[in-house]
Design a protein around this motif. Structure first.
Motif, PDB file in Angstrom:
ATOM      1  N   HIS A   1       0.810  -1.099   0.031  1.00 48.36           N
ATOM      2  CA  HIS A   1      -0.144  -0.047   0.035  1.00 48.36           C
ATOM      3  C   HIS A   1       0.886   1.162  -0.055  1.00 48.36           C
TER       4      HIS A   1
ATOM      5  N   ALA B   1      -3.826   4.328   5.776  1.00 48.13           N
ATOM      6  CA  ALA B   1      -2.286   4.684   6.166  1.00 48.13           C
ATOM      7  C   ALA B   1      -2.258   5.825   7.198  1.00 48.13           C
TER       8      ALA B   1
ATOM      9  N   ASP C   1      -2.284  -2.984   5.974  1.00 46.07           N
ATOM     10  CA  ASP C   1      -3.032  -3.953   5.253  1.00 46.07           C
ATOM     11  C   ASP C   1      -4.040  -4.239   6.330  1.00 46.07           C
TER      12      ASP C   1
ATOM     13  N   ASN D   1      -6.485  -1.452   6.678  1.00 45.71           N
ATOM     14  CA  ASN D   1      -7.202  -1.637   5.415  1.00 45.71           C
ATOM     15  C   ASN D   1      -8.458  -2.618   5.660  1.00 45.71           C
TER      16      ASN D   1
ATOM     17  N   THR E   1     -10.922  -7.758   2.605  1.00 42.50           N
ATOM     18  CA  THR E   1      -9.952  -8.112   1.779  1.00 42.50           C
ATOM     19  C   THR E   1     -10.706  -9.103   0.827  1.00 42.50           C
TER      20      THR E   1
END
Length: 684
Positions: free
Chosen positions: A270, A393, A445, A448, A454
């Motif tokens: 990312h 992030a 990740d 996220n 995902t």
């Protein structure tokens, strides 16, 4: 068992088999030419379908390529004959890398993955599986040179082992990794042919073929479940790009061209990686407890409302009190929903409360009204204040640079010392200026995934898994959440500070706690003397593991030579020259900080070499390998420079001994150890 090389005495059977090989190659060419000649210009309804079909046809044509120097078939099965009213009938099948049929559709070569081919790998004198004769073929390049017969139902024939099988295993290695389709053993075949929905972990010592088993398992699953996996996808994950370049040709030789490969860093890419954590920080960031910290941090911005929402529609006003809004928020927080999905559900829930009031007042609103209310400025403003958008992030950036925020989210989870270990000494101005590390990317990740689910693949192969942190296991597990995985590794070769301590723990982090563990202990690659020598380290690095044994015993395959310090470089080069007099590849493995001196010595001596992951050739057969990148690689001959430097180059002795264990077990035919310092005491 009898082996028949090319000679006058055995020319007739060989010529018959060579004729079948020529006919099979001709049939494969015909299959390819037929596919190329198909006119698909007017068989689809639109251009999108036409593009998809054209792509599939292109892949089909590539898969039908006859690879030069690669045997089209490597075995033959003759099943028991049966006698009926029409006479005597026999069944004969040639086993190869792909299916080939003649113009009439009759099979000339059976794919090694077909159910009937299982007998080639598992039939034995004890359980012949209705096989009367198993024939193996020997090749030189693409030319058939010998055959070897096993009469499985003949009690008088002694089982002396397969010379051709042994020769294939010991064949010199130049270039990338080869498939093992001709040499798969029964215990390996059981893993390869496991069910798609089954996650399996393969613990295997050096040379037991675990990587090859994992790759052949992918090829088998794609054969058995092609349509399903074409939709969901497959992925091979390796420790580094050098390793992936080494294995990348295995699946194409088996006719599988579409399997993607990646490292864990690429999987969670990312942000741009510009920094490296020290061992302490990386260990804390990789700890599974960080998932709890991130879950708290993602939801930290949620605020229970204290003011009502007033929705105006036409001349009417609808008021939703703060306590009802708070109940909605608490309900969403209590559910195991992704943060983003819950944020999208909140305006619809508020709109539903408004619609209930409309219906109570005699109106008859429909779904269009509910959607319009959900988009109402007052509702949107309330949702923004209650359930703010989270940028993964930015969230991790704040967590690693804001001591107060980290302390609040990690309270009761991480100790103050652990919090200080992961805090950045100098907070960056923003995402673009942040010096992200590989462990930071895994945290992003995770964040996220807490916001947006995902996507899952159908099957993932995870190689060299013993070096992954718990958070990296979680990242991989998300990619096969609704699929399955093949996990490959060797706990004794774990060389990271956070290396896997037990497969049960690792599989729990992966999200597959019910997976079973298979242990491969019979080696085919590493000579017996070499694996026995390296196994002296096991009591110090992994006392719980069973020592791997080897079916191979090559005389003179291990040499240990001590020299004075001033002659170390020259002795290493002499050992390389001696190794290069043999056919095959040579790897010079050394501690990372020894590489500059050895590279200079090689250049001065005019000995050409390549780096790990670069392909060797007939002209350049020497690879200079840092010990940190040796894992998963193999060479016919290995020269190991200064074992003590390999050990002391790591942050702790146990990790150093594991690194040495890896380096000692990269040889296929011969190992020469050159040292000036005393050898580590654990080697005896």
């Amino acid at each position: 068992m009898s082996t028949h090389p090319s000679s006058a005495a055995s020319s007739n059977p060989l010529e018959t088999e060579r004729a079948h090989l020529a006919e099979s190659r001709a049939a494969l060419r015909a299959m390819r030419e037929h596919t190329e000649s198909l006119d698909i210009s007017d068989v689809t309804a639109n251009w999108v379908n036409a593009e998809v079909l054209a792509s599939e046809m292109e892949q089909r044509i590539k898969a039908l390529a006859d690879l030069a120097g690669t045997p089209l078939f490597f075995g033959r099965l003759d099943f028991h004959q049966r006698v009926d009213a029409e006479g005597e009938h026999g069944f004969r099948f040639y086993i190869g890398r792909r299916h080939v049929h003649d113009a009439s559709g009759d099979p000339m070569v059976i794919d090694w993955r077909a159910p009937i081919s299982q007998s080639f790998y598992r039939a034995s004198k004890k359980e012949p599986m209705d096989v009367e004769l198993r024939r193996r073929f020997g090749y030189d390049g693409g030319e058939l040179t010998a055959y070897e017969d096993e009469h499985l139902t003949d009690p008088a024939e002694e089982d002396t082992g397969s010379a051709l099988l042994q020769r294939e295993i010991e064949k010199p290695r130049v270039g990338p990794m080869r498939d093992i389709v001709a040499t798969i053993q029964p215990e390996q075949d059981e893993i390869v042919r496991g069910a798609l929905g089954e996650t399996v972990c393969v613990q295997g010592g050096p040379g037991t073929g675990k990587t090859a088993v994992g790759l052949h398992r992918v090829a088998f699953l794609l054969y058995a479940h092609r349509e399903r996996l074409a939709r969901s996808g497959t992925l091979v994950i390796g420790p580094n790009r050098s390793f992936l370049r080494y294995i990348e040709q295995v699946l194409p030789t088996l006719g599988e061209l579409e399997v993607k490969q990646a490292t864990v860093d690429e999987l969670v890419g990312h942000v741009e990686l510009r920094s490296t954590d020290d061992a302490r920080a990386a260990t804390v960031k990789g700890d599974a407890r960080m998932a709890q910290v991130l879950r708290r941090a993602v939801r930290a911005g949620v605020t229970l409302p204290t003011e009502p929402v007033m929705v105006v529609r036409g001349s009417r006003r609808w008021r939703i009190p703060a306590y009802e809004l708070a109940e909605l928020v608490e309900e969403l927080l209590a559910r195991d929903m992704r943060y983003g999905a819950a944020g999208e559900a909140l305006p619809q829930r508020i709109a539903h409360l408004v619609l209930v009031r409309m219906e109570q007042s005699g109106e008859a609103p429909d779904d269009r009204v509910q959607n319009a209310v959900a988009r109402n400025p007052a509702v949107k403003a309330a949702v923004k204040a209650i359930w703010p958008t989270v940028h993964p992030a930015k969230l991790v950036l704040r967590l690693l640079s804001d001591a107060a925020f980290l302390a609040e989210q990690a309270d009761g989870i991480l100790t103050p010392e652990e919090q200080r270990a992961i805090l950045w000494a100098k907070p960056p101005r923003g995402i673009r200026t942040a010096r992200w590390s590989a462990a930071d990317a895994v945290l992003i990740d995770e964040a996220n995934d807490l916001v947006t689910r995902t996507g899952s693949l159908g099957h993932v192969v995870l190689d060299e898994a013993q070096d992954l942190s718990p958070m990296q296991y979680r990242a991989v597990g998300r990619r096969c959440g609704t699929g399955s995985a093949t996990v490959l590794g060797d706990i004794a070769q774990g060389t990271t500070p956070w290396a896997t301590r037990s497969w049960a723990e690792a599989l729990t982090h992966l999200g597959k706690p019910g997976a079973h563990v298979e242990e491969l202990t019979l080696g085919f690659r590493v000579p017996r003397q070499v694996i026995s020598y390296a196994s002296r380290l096991l009591p110090a690095i992994a006392p719980e593991l069973t020592e791997a044994t080897s079916i191979r015993e090559s005389a003179g395959s291990l040499t240990v030579r001590r020299v004075v310090e001033a002659e170390l470089d020259a002795a290493a080069l002499d050992a390389c020259r001696a190794a290069l007099t043999h056919e095959g590849s040579t790897g010079l493995i050394a501690a990372d900080d020894r590489l500059p001196a050895l590279a200079a010595a090689l250049a001065a001596a005019g000995l050409p070499y390549v780096g790990p992951g670069q392909e060797t050739s007939a002209e350049v057969r020497l690879t200079l390998v840092p010990a940190s990148l040796a894992k998963g690689l193999e060479y016919d001959y290995v020269v190991l420079d200064e074992p003590d430097a390999v050990v002391t180059g790591e942050p702790d002795r146990r990790t150093g001994l594991r690194r040495l264990y890896v380096a000692l077990t990269r040889a296929v035919s011969g190992l020469t150890v050159v040292h000036a310092r005393p050898l580590p005491a654990e080697l005896g």
